[in-house]
Design a protein around this motif. Sequence first.
Motif, PDB file in Angstrom:
ATOM      1  N   ASN A 287       0.809  -1.229   0.000  1.00 17.02           N
ATOM      2  CA  ASN A 287       0.000   0.000   0.000  1.00 17.02           C
ATOM      3  C   ASN A 287       0.842   1.280   0.000  1.00 17.02           C
ATOM      4  OD1 ASN A 287      -2.616   1.024  -0.204  1.00 17.02           O
ATOM      5  ND2 ASN A 287      -2.644   1.589   1.958  1.00 17.02           N
ATOM      6  N   LYS A 288       2.110   1.156  -0.418  1.00 14.72           N
ATOM      7  CA  LYS A 288       2.972   2.334  -0.535  1.00 14.72           C
ATOM      8  C   LYS A 288       3.498   2.438  -1.958  1.00 14.72           C
ATOM      9  CE  LYS A 288       6.804   4.751   1.699  1.00 14.72           C
ATOM     10  NZ  LYS A 288       7.860   4.720   2.735  1.00 14.72           N
ATOM     11  N   PRO A 289       3.391   3.637  -2.578  1.00 14.45           N
ATOM     12  CA  PRO A 289       3.868   3.762  -3.962  1.00 14.45           C
ATOM     13  C   PRO A 289       5.384   3.640  -4.057  1.00 14.45           C
ATOM     14  CG  PRO A 289       3.205   5.899  -3.108  1.00 14.45           C
ATOM     15  CD  PRO A 289       2.807   4.888  -2.076  1.00 14.45           C
ATOM     16  N   VAL A 290       5.836   2.993  -5.130  1.00 13.78           N
ATOM     17  CA  VAL A 290       7.262   2.855  -5.417  1.00 13.78           C
ATOM     18  C   VAL A 290       7.516   3.444  -6.799  1.00 13.78           C
ATOM     19  CG1 VAL A 290       9.207   1.290  -5.675  1.00 13.78           C
ATOM     20  CG2 VAL A 290       7.394   0.759  -4.021  1.00 13.78           C
ATOM     21  N   LEU A 291       8.420   4.411  -6.878  1.00 11.06           N
ATOM     22  CA  LEU A 291       8.781   5.062  -8.144  1.00 11.06           C
ATOM     23  C   LEU A 291      10.046   4.411  -8.667  1.00 11.06           C
ATOM     24  CD1 LEU A 291       8.356   8.767  -6.936  1.00 11.06           C
ATOM     25  CD2 LEU A 291       6.574   7.207  -7.771  1.00 11.06           C
ATOM     26  N   LYS A 292       9.937   3.790  -9.842  1.00  8.88           N
ATOM     27  CA  LYS A 292      11.089   3.112 -10.425  1.00  8.88           C
ATOM     28  C   LYS A 292      11.551   3.850 -11.683  1.00  8.88           C
ATOM     29  CE  LYS A 292      10.380  -1.570  -8.721  1.00  8.88           C
ATOM     30  NZ  LYS A 292      10.518  -2.994  -9.063  1.00  8.88           N
ATOM     31  N   VAL A 293      12.872   4.036 -11.777  1.00 10.60           N
ATOM     32  CA  VAL A 293      13.466   4.714 -12.930  1.00 10.60           C
ATOM     33  C   VAL A 293      14.546   3.822 -13.512  1.00 10.60           C
ATOM     34  CG1 VAL A 293      14.755   6.729 -13.735  1.00 10.60           C
ATOM     35  CG2 VAL A 293      13.005   7.001 -11.969  1.00 10.60           C
ATOM     36  N   LYS A 363      -7.365   6.293 -10.461  1.00  8.16           N
ATOM     37  CA  LYS A 363      -8.618   6.973 -10.144  1.00  8.16           C
ATOM     38  C   LYS A 363      -8.797   7.103  -8.638  1.00  8.16           C
ATOM     39  CE  LYS A 363     -12.503   6.419 -12.147  1.00  8.16           C
ATOM     40  NZ  LYS A 363     -13.749   5.822 -12.678  1.00  8.16           N
ATOM     41  N   GLU A 364      -8.298   6.143  -7.921  1.00 10.50           N
ATOM     42  CA  GLU A 364      -8.432   6.148  -6.457  1.00 10.50           C
ATOM     43  C   GLU A 364      -7.573   7.238  -5.815  1.00 10.50           C
ATOM     44  OE1 GLU A 364      -6.903   3.234  -2.910  1.00 10.50           O
ATOM     45  OE2 GLU A 364      -7.768   2.273  -4.689  1.00 10.50           O
ATOM     46  N   VAL A 365      -6.399   7.532  -6.407  1.00  8.61           N
ATOM     47  CA  VAL A 365      -5.449   8.446  -5.756  1.00  8.61           C
ATOM     48  C   VAL A 365      -5.221   9.746  -6.526  1.00  8.61           C
ATOM     49  CG1 VAL A 365      -4.233   6.510  -4.699  1.00  8.61           C
ATOM     50  CG2 VAL A 365      -3.426   7.410  -6.894  1.00  8.61           C
ATOM     51  N   ALA A 374       4.852  12.225  -2.738  1.00  2.32           N
ATOM     52  CA  ALA A 374       5.774  12.676  -1.693  1.00  2.32           C
ATOM     53  C   ALA A 374       6.149  11.557  -0.727  1.00  2.32           C
ATOM     54  CB  ALA A 374       5.149  13.841  -0.929  1.00  2.32           C
ATOM     55  N   ARG A 375       5.290  10.555  -0.546  1.00  3.63           N
ATOM     56  CA  ARG A 375       5.597   9.482   0.415  1.00  3.63           C
ATOM     57  C   ARG A 375       6.136   8.219  -0.254  1.00  3.63           C
ATOM     58  NH1 ARG A 375       1.887   5.374   1.786  1.00  3.63           N
ATOM     59  NH2 ARG A 375       0.119   5.185   0.357  1.00  3.63           N
TER      60      ARG A 375
END
Length: 405
Positions: A287-293, A363-365, A374-375
């Motif tokens: 339930n935590k977003p992970v930004l991958k590059v 759509k949820e976020v 930010a988190r």
Amino acid sequence: MIKLRMLLAGLVCTVLMMTLGGCADRIEPGNLLVITAVGIAKGEKFRYHFYFEGINPSEFTETKRQNISNSFLFDNEADALSGAISAISQEIPLKPEFSHMQLIAIDDELLREGDYDYLDFADRFDQIRNNLTLIAVKDKAMKPIFSTTSPSLTIPSFRILMQLNELHEKVGGNYPTSLLQFINNLTQSGRNPILPVAQITNPSDKAESMDYAKQLDKQTKMDLHAIAVFREDKMVGELKDREARNVIVLQNQAKNTIYNYSCDAQKTISSALQYIAVNKKVMYRQNKPVLKVYMHATGTINSIQCANYFTGKSVEYTKINKELDRTIEKELTATIINMQTKYKSDIFGFGEKLRISDYKKFKEVKDRWNEEFARADVEVEVRVNVQRSGIRGEPFTNRIKNKKY
């Protein structure tokens, strides 16, 4: 038979008149004022102060050239852009033509307030193209921006556009943002806008003269290295130097750029990167977003300041690649984290990637995406393949220390 011939003759005459006749609504070039740029700042008596840069057509015609300025600057105040245009038409006996306009400059005070009412006319008016460039202007320098000359570029807006394009093409610097891109980013979820920032250093009235363009030593300069950062619909800050470059890389808009890393105290290795490709993904883990590059690029060694660090062997290319990978990973990660902690603004388009890959979650976020951004955790993976060292293998600093004869 005679009537038929008369009818045919009449038809022929009508066709000839239609095909060979001139346009009924034509306007001679000498009666046009070709507007190339518009500047918008806060007004005193009315809502806005508008600046219009217009080309002087006669200066581009050999037989009519008078060796005066190639462009003129008109300004007035009005509550709307359409009102300012009408005022220009009353002020001069020329028809303003906007089909060749290439630049809109906006004072950063308006951008920080989120005031965009003047852009509605630009978005609707059929003469204004939506691929023109937008820039932010600092320090209330709208008039100097459109008055500062330079060698061979005596139309200030052309100079701004050429300088922006050179920065982008050669060193991966500031990216020219179009009117369409800016409006799309303002009106859609998943990415906040950015704009190039123009700033005049050492402003001087002398820079407004044609003779100033002929001087060798110029104190007044145009700085276009900073990027304006937005959160939602308001400008919230700026990024400069390395961070600005990293933003362009992360947006996958950099064609060429240069990265350095330290090989000794106060000494560096510099590599020029080409064929830069960046992919971004967003996923949720517990339930935590992970930004991958993921970034890949090829490169060439630009310079080596450390003696005996490199001799041209293949194993040393591998060492340089690994060092560059680590350096760029740290820089890109730091830039993303800075945007998370300082501005809480996704200017990179991670939200767009989530919308494409998982629309249900988006759509949820989407209404709180900047907070989700930010988190988020950040994971960056870089693979650089430096293949060449220019026309030399071993640097000459090696040959200085290791003289063979």
